[in-house]
Design an enzyme around this catalytic site. Sequence first.
Site, PDB file in Angstrom:
ATOM      1  N   ARG A  36      -1.625   5.407   6.168  1.00 41.98           N
ATOM      2  CA  ARG A  36      -0.220   5.135   6.441  1.00 41.98           C
ATOM      3  C   ARG A  36       0.602   6.164   5.679  1.00 41.98           C
ATOM      4  O   ARG A  36       0.106   6.819   4.769  1.00 41.98           O
ATOM      5  CB  ARG A  36       0.157   3.744   5.937  1.00 41.98           C
ATOM      6  CG  ARG A  36      -0.500   2.606   6.696  1.00 41.98           C
ATOM      7  CD  ARG A  36       0.079   1.300   6.179  1.00 41.98           C
ATOM      8  NE  ARG A  36      -0.592   0.147   6.753  1.00 41.98           N
ATOM      9  CZ  ARG A  36      -0.301  -0.363   7.962  1.00 41.98           C
ATOM     10  NH1 ARG A  36       0.643   0.193   8.716  1.00 41.98           N
ATOM     11  NH2 ARG A  36      -0.937  -1.426   8.404  1.00 41.98           N
ATOM     12  N   ALA A  37       1.884   6.233   6.043  1.00 42.04           N
ATOM     13  CA  ALA A  37       2.794   7.135   5.338  1.00 42.04           C
ATOM     14  C   ALA A  37       2.985   6.669   3.903  1.00 42.04           C
ATOM     15  O   ALA A  37       3.116   5.481   3.655  1.00 42.04           O
ATOM     16  CB  ALA A  37       4.144   7.147   6.040  1.00 42.04           C
ATOM     17  N   THR A  43      -0.859   8.581  10.871  1.00 40.31           N
ATOM     18  CA  THR A  43      -1.513   8.255  12.146  1.00 40.31           C
ATOM     19  C   THR A  43      -1.770   6.753  12.244  1.00 40.31           C
ATOM     20  O   THR A  43      -1.684   6.169  13.329  1.00 40.31           O
ATOM     21  CB  THR A  43      -2.817   9.063  12.286  1.00 40.31           C
ATOM     22  OG1 THR A  43      -2.486  10.457  12.232  1.00 40.31           O
ATOM     23  CG2 THR A  43      -3.489   8.784  13.612  1.00 40.31           C
ATOM     24  N   ASP A  87      -0.294  15.193  -8.030  1.00 41.32           N
ATOM     25  CA  ASP A  87      -1.637  15.125  -7.452  1.00 41.32           C
ATOM     26  C   ASP A  87      -2.506  16.069  -8.261  1.00 41.32           C
ATOM     27  O   ASP A  87      -2.515  17.271  -7.986  1.00 41.32           O
ATOM     28  CB  ASP A  87      -1.644  15.705  -6.021  1.00 41.32           C
ATOM     29  CG  ASP A  87      -1.011  14.796  -5.003  1.00 41.32           C
ATOM     30  OD1 ASP A  87      -0.946  13.591  -5.245  1.00 41.32           O
ATOM     31  OD2 ASP A  87      -0.607  15.323  -3.954  1.00 41.32           O
ATOM     32  N   LYS A  92       2.937  21.158   1.724  1.00 47.83           N
ATOM     33  CA  LYS A  92       2.281  21.038   0.417  1.00 47.83           C
ATOM     34  C   LYS A  92       1.770  22.383  -0.076  1.00 47.83           C
ATOM     35  O   LYS A  92       1.588  22.599  -1.270  1.00 47.83           O
ATOM     36  CB  LYS A  92       1.117  20.046   0.511  1.00 47.83           C
ATOM     37  CG  LYS A  92       1.600  18.619   0.728  1.00 47.83           C
ATOM     38  CD  LYS A  92       0.459  17.624   0.735  1.00 47.83           C
ATOM     39  CE  LYS A  92       0.999  16.231   1.070  1.00 47.83           C
ATOM     40  NZ  LYS A  92      -0.068  15.248   1.209  1.00 47.83           N
TER      41      LYS A  92
END
Lengths: 506, 506
Positions: free
Chosen positions: A196-197, A204, A257, A289
């Site tokens: 999910r977002a 998707t 990240d 990104k």
Amino acid sequence: MEHKVKVVDIDSFKHRVIMNTTECGKLGMHSSDRVMIVSKTNTVVAILETSDTYVNEGEVSLYLKTTEELKVAKDDLVRIEPTDRPTSVEYIKKKMKGKELDKAEIKTIVEDITSGLISDVELSAYVTATFIHGMNMRETTDLAEAMVATGEIIEFSKGPIFDYHSIGGSPGNKITLVVVPIVAASGMLIPKTSSRAVSSACGTADIMETICNITLDVNEIREQTETIGGTLAWGGGVNIAPADDIIIRAEYPLAIDPYSQVLASVMAKKRGGGAEFLLMDIPTGPNTKMEDMEPARELARDFSELGKRLGRKVECAITYGGKPVGRTIGPALEIKEAMEFMEGKEVPDSFSSKSLGIAGILLEMGGKAPTGMGKKLAKEIVDDGRALKKFMEIVVAQGGDPNLTSDNLPMGKYQVEVLSKRDGYINSIHNKKIVKIARAAGCPQDKGAGILFLQKSGRVEVGQPLMVLYSNNEKRLEDARMLANTLEPMEIEGMLKERYADYHSV
Amino acid sequence: MEHKVKVVDIDSFKHRVIMNTTECGKLGMHSSDRVMIVSKTNTVVAILETSDTYVNEGEVSLYLKTTEELKVAKDDLVRIEPTDRPTSVEYIKKKMKGKELDKAEIKTIVEDITSGLISDVELSAYVTATFIHGMNMRETTDLAEAMVATGEIIEFSKGPIFDYHSIGGSPGNKITLVVVPIVAASGMLIPKTSSRAVSSACGTADIMETICNITLDVNEIREQTETIGGTLAWGGGVNIAPADDIIIRAEYPLAIDPYSQVLASVMAKKRGGGAEFLLMDIPTGPNTKMEDMEPARELARDFSELGKRLGRKVECAITYGGKPVGRTIGPALEIKEAMEFMEGKEVPDSFSSKSLGIAGILLEMGGKAPTGMGKKLAKEIVDDGRALKKFMEIVVAQGGDPNLTSDNLPMGKYQVEVLSKRDGYINSIHNKKIVKIARAAGCPQDKGAGILFLQKSGRVEVGQPLMVLYSNNEKRLEDARMLANTLEPMEIEGMLKERYADYHSV
């Protein structure tokens, strides 16, 4: 010591226990210590919190998860015993000091993260330390393996298994909806799960949820893949490499990240999902990104190397991601565009070319087409209707409507056009601004919300509609329209870029 | 959006709000986001938590602190608005990237920590990043100043103000009980505040609590100091440099003290407490915080430099801390030893010499004795009874019994001797093992618990009593005795250290 149970009806991922602050002082126990809680039937290790008001001396308050595991209710007695800090905290400190961690140390950290034994403070220290000091390829491999081992693994009785993953950052990237059917229609197996977002307009999984069930368990994914060749499911429905989801909770507030963690997480999810061949899509360009080619190439090299160490065959596609893909953003709008493509209708080249290119590489990886011929085969599979047929097979297998077409999708009830404020040429479309506007309109929860681009390049005139915004909520639509007028996500410039004069005008 | 209030009756230092997970998904909000909560009378920023079970859509659950500040009760309506991540999170990330922080950035971080706007994950990232990358002296100075500015400051109308601080790590270090009276008796002002034990057997605050009130507010500390020259109070009773207490919560689970943070915290507490002249005691030796001389000297240099930058006069005493100070550990036992000294009774040289040495330096700093003569003056002040008189003045001012002597202190009801297991010489006493045994006996909460050493060096014989353990709880006393027998905190060795033979015995 025996303590009387109170229940906090809050669900918590971790075992947590609240004890009286004064009593903890007497016992030499501190908030965030680990304690063992022993009931008649079970023992758990929980993280200690302290409160002056909520519990009295001799009482403990347990969160729902803990009462369930201990099989205790209000006023039952449990025994509390202090226990040592988990050894994984020592290994986290070792990484804080910049040292390399060995395989067993990484395994212990991942196991303790997965079992909820690590507090937020410790988890954040781990994430921060790996962000600062990084991990080498050996550590990253051990990390990925430990993440796989602490979760479910899909074991297929057929093979080989193919998979595709985009690192994200490119709005409107609905190509998975076309790639999976093309690949599955060729006879290859592709058990695709998506996310999910988090900060994007929609993932998707958010998109597919518009038209069918996306929560498939490990057995359902295996059976559907072995029967019809593929799935378009949600990654959150399975418990593959669950450490990833926990680590993300500590990464999110910091918006970081750690590089090695991204590598390990992606590969662990894909390996636990059974993939032997993996194609990575690395969108590159302004406001993605990976803004530059060199870091994108380095990521591609590292994914391939990590794949090799994990015994997987990884190929990477560095794609252009500096503008949205296709002309739609938003769940129903993106399905419409993907179905139109498979129904033989005209779609923008940015979408058809990327879909066919990615599907083509997978077809070549699977030996269905010789090198250089995959994209052509992919186009044939779309053109002759096999892609659409396979897409509908997947949708129906996941409980969707067999009569679905691009014309009967649940579009947003309200629409509004955004007009150009000037004459000029569309110079760029700003990914992050587009995402903000789509989310303002209601993405990803409002399945009818989103953006339709009427034109993505070339000349436009003042007052000409640039895009249509959709929403099921009039107020949100208006918010999104105002945001579009403020942010100006489409940069429109005349041919004259700058004026220069070395005299002062009168 | 309007939400109906539920109340979680747990006290929390931070403002926290629990919202329904599904609703948050729709609103694009995530756990650990910051949200603004608006009631009729007030607005607070809270950290968001999510729950599937505890709250329904349209409801929010607020912790006690937040309901109080918003002046709302169950079923009242509040408005929730998403708000941005605090800018301090960006500055924490800057430090994670190894960059130097400027004065304004450090100030913002400290302010947001103090106001509770920073989550545990973010706070831990800050502590981890400063642990790894450190801070230079300029940053440390700004950090100390920001910590002072976000708390209470004691403003004295008289001066100069002297203070003394030990970095800790040396059990039985009751010298503060003697140093403060000596210094105050000489006419100097010493508003001493002390901490409670975190991991030690007992802090000076835990000790003084046995015989008088230790919770003095800023005005009481000022008045008592200006009237009788000194206090023996608890640092937690005032709100000086409160950021320190919050940061410690993130340091404790990781058991780390970032060096720059220790420097800044100590100096901020002392500066906020009004000290113009500060003597730092740095115990050094095996099983202390500073095992070697070189790091102790570096710490001394850095304290002095930081003091200079903050406009304070700092002197440091590197002391021997490799064995316990004096012959007692534990609240009542330590007061007894300190009072015996001031009553003119015999005490071990490790205690009398350290007390008089430290007091002497302070007397020299205050111009009461010429350089090199302070210790002699300190001894005179003890010998002629002025130290005891001042100690009792302080105890009585803080609500203690004027008839207190070293003979009527509340010693532990139960005692047991620990016997030597062998003939030999006392080679060393292990600080950390001693602390474990004292805590097992009930320190610091059980005021009568502790250890009395019967002999600290020289020859002992098997079966000879080495120490007496005290406790008010028989079970704990037995636990402590067993621990003492297992840990063997006193290392007793024969003169023969090792045997060497190059033949095999038959």
